[in-house]
Design a protein around this motif. Sequence first.
Motif, PDB file in Angstrom:
ATOM      1  N   UNK A  84      63.170  47.151  38.551  1.00  0.00           N
ATOM      2  CA  UNK A  84      61.916  46.621  39.104  1.00  0.00           C
ATOM      3  C   UNK A  84      60.683  47.411  38.694  1.00  0.00           C
ATOM      4  N   UNK A  85      60.847  48.323  37.745  1.00  0.00           N
ATOM      5  CA  UNK A  85      59.735  49.198  37.384  1.00  0.00           C
ATOM      6  C   UNK A  85      59.224  48.972  35.961  1.00  0.00           C
ATOM      7  N   UNK A  86      59.797  48.042  35.231  1.00  0.00           N
ATOM      8  CA  UNK A  86      59.390  47.767  33.852  1.00  0.00           C
ATOM      9  C   UNK A  86      58.977  46.309  33.725  1.00  0.00           C
ATOM     10  N   UNK A  87      57.829  46.099  33.048  1.00  0.00           N
ATOM     11  CA  UNK A  87      57.236  44.766  32.991  1.00  0.00           C
ATOM     12  C   UNK A  87      56.735  44.431  31.598  1.00  0.00           C
ATOM     13  N   UNK A  88      56.662  43.130  31.348  1.00  0.00           N
ATOM     14  CA  UNK A  88      56.271  42.642  30.029  1.00  0.00           C
ATOM     15  C   UNK A  88      54.880  42.010  30.003  1.00  0.00           C
ATOM     16  N   UNK A  89      54.435  41.503  31.122  1.00  0.00           N
ATOM     17  CA  UNK A  89      53.171  40.784  31.171  1.00  0.00           C
ATOM     18  C   UNK A  89      52.300  41.357  32.276  1.00  0.00           C
ATOM     19  N   UNK A  90      50.985  41.378  31.987  1.00  0.00           N
ATOM     20  CA  UNK A  90      50.049  42.021  32.921  1.00  0.00           C
ATOM     21  C   UNK A  90      48.824  41.145  33.143  1.00  0.00           C
ATOM     22  N   UNK A  91      48.320  41.200  34.374  1.00  0.00           N
ATOM     23  CA  UNK A  91      47.051  40.556  34.666  1.00  0.00           C
ATOM     24  C   UNK A  91      45.894  41.469  34.307  1.00  0.00           C
ATOM     25  N   UNK A  92      44.693  40.969  34.570  1.00  0.00           N
ATOM     26  CA  UNK A  92      43.496  41.718  34.187  1.00  0.00           C
ATOM     27  C   UNK A  92      43.081  42.735  35.257  1.00  0.00           C
ATOM     28  N   UNK A  93      43.638  42.613  36.430  1.00  0.00           N
ATOM     29  CA  UNK A  93      43.337  43.553  37.504  1.00  0.00           C
ATOM     30  C   UNK A  93      42.267  43.062  38.446  1.00  0.00           C
ATOM     31  N   UNK A  94      42.347  43.552  39.671  1.00  0.00           N
ATOM     32  CA  UNK A  94      41.331  43.252  40.677  1.00  0.00           C
ATOM     33  C   UNK A  94      41.012  44.541  41.423  1.00  0.00           C
ATOM     34  N   UNK A  95      39.728  44.776  41.656  1.00  0.00           N
ATOM     35  CA  UNK A  95      39.292  46.036  42.263  1.00  0.00           C
ATOM     36  C   UNK A  95      39.451  45.989  43.782  1.00  0.00           C
ATOM     37  N   UNK A  96      40.044  47.039  44.303  1.00  0.00           N
ATOM     38  CA  UNK A  96      40.118  47.235  45.751  1.00  0.00           C
ATOM     39  C   UNK A  96      39.419  48.547  46.064  1.00  0.00           C
ATOM     40  N   UNK A  97      38.442  48.478  46.945  1.00  0.00           N
ATOM     41  CA  UNK A  97      37.697  49.664  47.334  1.00  0.00           C
ATOM     42  C   UNK A  97      37.767  49.812  48.845  1.00  0.00           C
ATOM     43  N   UNK A  98      38.229  50.960  49.297  1.00  0.00           N
ATOM     44  CA  UNK A  98      38.338  51.230  50.722  1.00  0.00           C
ATOM     45  C   UNK A  98      37.335  52.317  51.074  1.00  0.00           C
ATOM     46  N   UNK A  99      36.403  51.986  51.921  1.00  0.00           N
ATOM     47  CA  UNK A  99      35.362  52.935  52.290  1.00  0.00           C
ATOM     48  C   UNK A  99      35.786  53.753  53.505  1.00  0.00           C
ATOM     49  N   UNK A 100      35.346  54.996  53.523  1.00  0.00           N
ATOM     50  CA  UNK A 100      35.722  55.874  54.641  1.00  0.00           C
ATOM     51  C   UNK A 100      34.702  55.803  55.764  1.00  0.00           C
ATOM     52  N   UNK A 103      46.931  45.711  39.605  1.00  0.00           N
ATOM     53  CA  UNK A 103      47.396  44.835  38.537  1.00  0.00           C
ATOM     54  C   UNK A 103      48.679  44.122  38.954  1.00  0.00           C
ATOM     55  N   UNK A 104      48.725  42.863  38.654  1.00  0.00           N
ATOM     56  CA  UNK A 104      49.926  42.068  38.819  1.00  0.00           C
ATOM     57  C   UNK A 104      50.724  42.136  37.512  1.00  0.00           C
ATOM     58  N   UNK A 105      52.041  42.118  37.622  1.00  0.00           N
ATOM     59  CA  UNK A 105      52.880  42.187  36.427  1.00  0.00           C
ATOM     60  C   UNK A 105      54.100  41.290  36.599  1.00  0.00           C
ATOM     61  N   UNK A 106      54.593  40.789  35.474  1.00  0.00           N
ATOM     62  CA  UNK A 106      55.781  39.933  35.493  1.00  0.00           C
ATOM     63  C   UNK A 106      56.770  40.423  34.440  1.00  0.00           C
ATOM     64  N   UNK A 107      58.039  40.253  34.767  1.00  0.00           N
ATOM     65  CA  UNK A 107      59.074  40.684  33.842  1.00  0.00           C
ATOM     66  C   UNK A 107      59.513  39.555  32.931  1.00  0.00           C
ATOM     67  N   UNK A 108      59.984  39.929  31.764  1.00  0.00           N
ATOM     68  CA  UNK A 108      60.712  39.001  30.918  1.00  0.00           C
ATOM     69  C   UNK A 108      62.166  38.985  31.336  1.00  0.00           C
ATOM     70  N   UNK A 109      62.970  38.134  30.730  1.00  0.00           N
ATOM     71  CA  UNK A 109      64.357  37.964  31.174  1.00  0.00           C
ATOM     72  C   UNK A 109      65.265  39.155  30.914  1.00  0.00           C
ATOM     73  N   UNK A 110      64.857  40.106  30.068  1.00  0.00           N
ATOM     74  CA  UNK A 110      65.753  41.207  29.718  1.00  0.00           C
ATOM     75  C   UNK A 110      65.578  42.436  30.585  1.00  0.00           C
TER      76      UNK A 110
END
Length: 122
Positions: free
Chosen positions: A106-122, A95-102
């Motif tokens: 770097x660990x707290x966010x206000x806005x979120x994307x919908x996500x993208x799947x990453x799959x790593x096969x062994x 998930x991508x995330x963006x902060x608001x001005x307050x």
Amino acid sequence: QVQLVESGGGLVQTGGSLRLSCAASGLTPSNYGMGWFRQSPGKEREFVAAISWSGRSTYYADFVKGRFTISRDRAKNTVYLQMNSLKPEDTAVYYCAAQGPKRTTPYEYDYWGQGTQVTVSS
């Protein structure tokens, strides 16, 4: 209205690479940091990496240091996550995330994307 749209996920073999992109729109022209999180089935969402508005400061979770690189193109309002040396345990929805001005960490966010799947096969 803030929108974050991730792309670049997919299926890759162990040791391979992927580059995720997150295009942001609707953010006011103020300082904002951006970050990446991930969530695997049955686990809580966890912090992966973050980058300051200027791009001069970056932060990484210990488990990705030396393998992942976060960067941003402010002209394109896009943040990237270059993922190298991928492992099966990196499999997750990212998930991508963006902060608001307050936000001041770097660990707290206000806005979120919908996500993208990453799959790593062994």
